[in-house]
Scaffold this active site. Structure first.
Site, short mmCIF file in Angstrom:
data_model
loop_
_atom_site.label_atom_id
_atom_site.label_comp_id
_atom_site.label_asym_id
_atom_site.label_seq_id
_atom_site.Cartn_x
_atom_site.Cartn_y
_atom_site.Cartn_z
CE1 TYR A 71 6.16 1.25 3.00
CE2 TYR A 71 4.19 -0.10 3.01
CZ TYR A 71 5.57 0.01 2.94
OH TYR A 71 6.34 -1.12 2.80
CB THR A 105 -0.94 0.01 1.23
OG1 THR A 105 -0.13 -0.07 2.41
CG2 THR A 105 -1.92 -1.12 1.18
CG ASP A 160 3.46 -4.91 3.51
OD1 ASP A 160 3.76 -5.28 4.67
OD2 ASP A 160 4.19 -4.16 2.84
N1 LIG Z 1 11.34 -2.24 3.33
C1 LIG Z 1 10.16 -2.79 3.17
O1 LIG Z 1 9.57 -3.34 4.09
C2 LIG Z 1 9.54 -2.73 1.81
C3 LIG Z 1 10.27 -2.18 0.75
C4 LIG Z 1 9.67 -2.18 -0.48
C5 LIG Z 1 8.42 -2.71 -0.65
N2 LIG Z 1 7.71 -3.22 0.39
C6 LIG Z 1 6.33 -3.76 0.22
O2 LIG Z 1 6.27 -4.50 -0.98
C7 LIG Z 1 5.28 -3.92 -1.84
C8 LIG Z 1 5.70 -4.11 -3.27
O3 LIG Z 1 6.86 -3.35 -3.60
P1 LIG Z 1 6.80 -2.09 -4.54
O4 LIG Z 1 5.47 -1.45 -4.43
O5 LIG Z 1 8.02 -1.27 -4.26
O6 LIG Z 1 7.05 -2.65 -5.99
P2 LIG Z 1 6.46 -3.76 -7.00
O7 LIG Z 1 5.33 -4.49 -6.40
O8 LIG Z 1 7.64 -4.51 -7.50
O9 LIG Z 1 5.95 -2.82 -8.19
C9 LIG Z 1 4.89 -1.97 -8.05
C10 LIG Z 1 4.72 -1.18 -9.34
O10 LIG Z 1 4.38 -2.06 -10.39
C11 LIG Z 1 3.20 -1.60 -11.06
N3 LIG Z 1 2.38 -2.76 -11.44
C12 LIG Z 1 1.71 -3.63 -10.63
N4 LIG Z 1 1.10 -4.58 -11.36
C13 LIG Z 1 1.38 -4.31 -12.66
C14 LIG Z 1 1.04 -4.94 -13.90
N5 LIG Z 1 0.27 -6.03 -13.96
N6 LIG Z 1 1.50 -4.37 -15.06
C15 LIG Z 1 2.26 -3.26 -15.02
N7 LIG Z 1 2.63 -2.63 -13.89
C16 LIG Z 1 2.20 -3.15 -12.72
C17 LIG Z 1 2.51 -0.68 -10.09
O11 LIG Z 1 1.87 0.37 -10.80
P3 LIG Z 1 0.29 0.65 -10.77
O12 LIG Z 1 -0.02 1.35 -9.49
O13 LIG Z 1 0.11 1.53 -11.94
O14 LIG Z 1 -0.40 -0.69 -10.90
C18 LIG Z 1 3.64 -0.13 -9.24
O15 LIG Z 1 4.14 1.08 -9.76
C19 LIG Z 1 5.19 -2.46 -1.38
O16 LIG Z 1 3.99 -1.83 -1.81
C20 LIG Z 1 5.30 -2.63 0.12
O17 LIG Z 1 4.05 -3.06 0.62
C21 LIG Z 1 8.27 -3.25 1.62
#
Ligand SMILES: NC(=O)c1ccc[n+]([C@@H]2O[C@H](COP(=O)([O-])OP(=O)(O)OC[C@H]3O[C@@H](n4cnc5c(N)ncnc54)[C@H](OP(=O)(O)O)[C@@H]3O)[C@@H](O)[C@H]2O)c1
Length: 256
Positions: free
Chosen positions: A64, A20, A59
């Site tokens: 965030y 999120t 998550d």
């Molecule tokens: N340190 C930590 O604890 C930490 C660090 C990083 C991440 N996280 C968690 O992990 C989650 C995932 O990581 P993330 O958000 O960095 O990256 P990610 O899931 O690797 O990528 C998200 C991006 O991909 C796009 N996307 C999603 N589905 C898609 C599809 N089918 N086709 C094209 N684009 C797509 C989304 O855009 P749209 O919005 O346009 O769909 C968004 O910009 C985070 O949201 C967070 O909850 C935790």
């Protein structure tokens, strides 16, 4: 959607979980395109649409931005439908992140999260590491404090979301759950993911699409269906503002 057990926590989570970041924070993030944080009513719609898709793992984190507040406003009577994961250790205020892993800060952070999320307890709390993965676990009170919080019934499970395989391996000594980066480009956690699964520690993947910088279909297929993660990982957590794209991601997860 397929639900998988999250290690030995007693929790089950959907094969695709929802991250999120984007409903709460649009600055200091690494996504390829600029976006606006949704309004409260837009967030209500997005959260409900994500639940309607069968997503049962959300998550979030104080880091965030507005995300916890938006979730708390939107979940309402649907709170029981999801495994709600938040974090401790990083705060985001006035456009700036700060880190504090002390006992007092950990307790204060959880108190604020519960208030914003409008719930008495979360299901999972992860340490939100700033990269000092070992130091945080060995030289601060965060692990002990989370263990006390779990004993007090404010969460069912605790764990670690870090940056290094060494940090994740250290966390296997106390964590119920690990959240690890894993993608076509970054497979440094492969061995510790296997080890976690062998020990009954639940594994969640983050950044499988490289925060939107990798080709989505290929990257997701790899995170869902390649060894060693296909059978060992409970849920692949994907960040998105789009229920349509999450629906496509779920279809990919359901492909045999
Ligand atoms: N340190 C930590 O604890 C930490 C660090 C990083 C991440 N996280 C968690 O992990 C989650 C995932 O990581 P993330 O958000 O960095 O990256 P990610 O899931 O690797 O990528 C998200 C991006 O991909 C796009 N996307 C999603 N589905 C898609 C599809 N089918 N086709 C094209 N684009 C797509 C989304 O855009 P749209 O919005 O346009 O769909 C968004 O910009 C985070 O949201 C967070 O909850 C935790």
């Amino acid at each position: 959607m397929e639900q998988r057990p999250l290690g030995r926590t007693g929790l089950s989570v959907s094969r695709i979980g929802w991250g999120t970041v984007k409903i709460g924070r649009s600055t200091g993030v690494k996504y390829p395109d600029a976006f606006d944080v949704p309004s409260a009513s837009e967030a209500d719609w997005i959260v409900n649409a994500m639940l309607d898709l069968g997503i049962t793992l959300i998550d979030t984190a104080p880091a965030y931005g507005l995300a916890e507040e938006r979730l708390g406003g939107a979940l309402g009577s649907r709170r029981h439908e999801v495994v709600l994961c938040t974090k401790v250790g990083e705060q985001f205020e006035n456009g700036r992140s700060t880190h504090d892993f002390s006992a007092a800060s950990t307790r204060r952070s959880l108190e604020l999260s519960l208030r914003k999320l409008r719930t008495d307890a979360v299901d999972l709390i992860l340490v939100h590491s700033d990269g000092r993965d070992i130091e945080i676990q060995t030289e601060t009170d965060v692990v002990e404090t989370l263990q006390d919080i779990k004993k007090a019934g404010m969460t069912q499970a605790i764990g670690f979301s870090g940056k290094t395989p060494d940090g994740a391996a250290h966390a296997l000594g106390w964590a119920d759950v690990l959240m690890c980066e894993y993608s076509i480009d970054v497979q440094t956690h492969a061995a510790v993911i296997l080890q976690a699964a062998e020990q009954g520690v639940g594994v969640l993947l983050k950044k499988v699409l490289g925060s939107g910088h990798l080709p989505a279909a290929e990257a997701l297929d790899h995170a869902l269906h390649s060894a060693p993660v296909a059978s060992t990982v409970a849920s692949v957590v994907i960040g998105s503002l789009s229920p349509d794209r999450m629906a496509a991601n779920i279809r990919m997860a359901e492909r045999p």
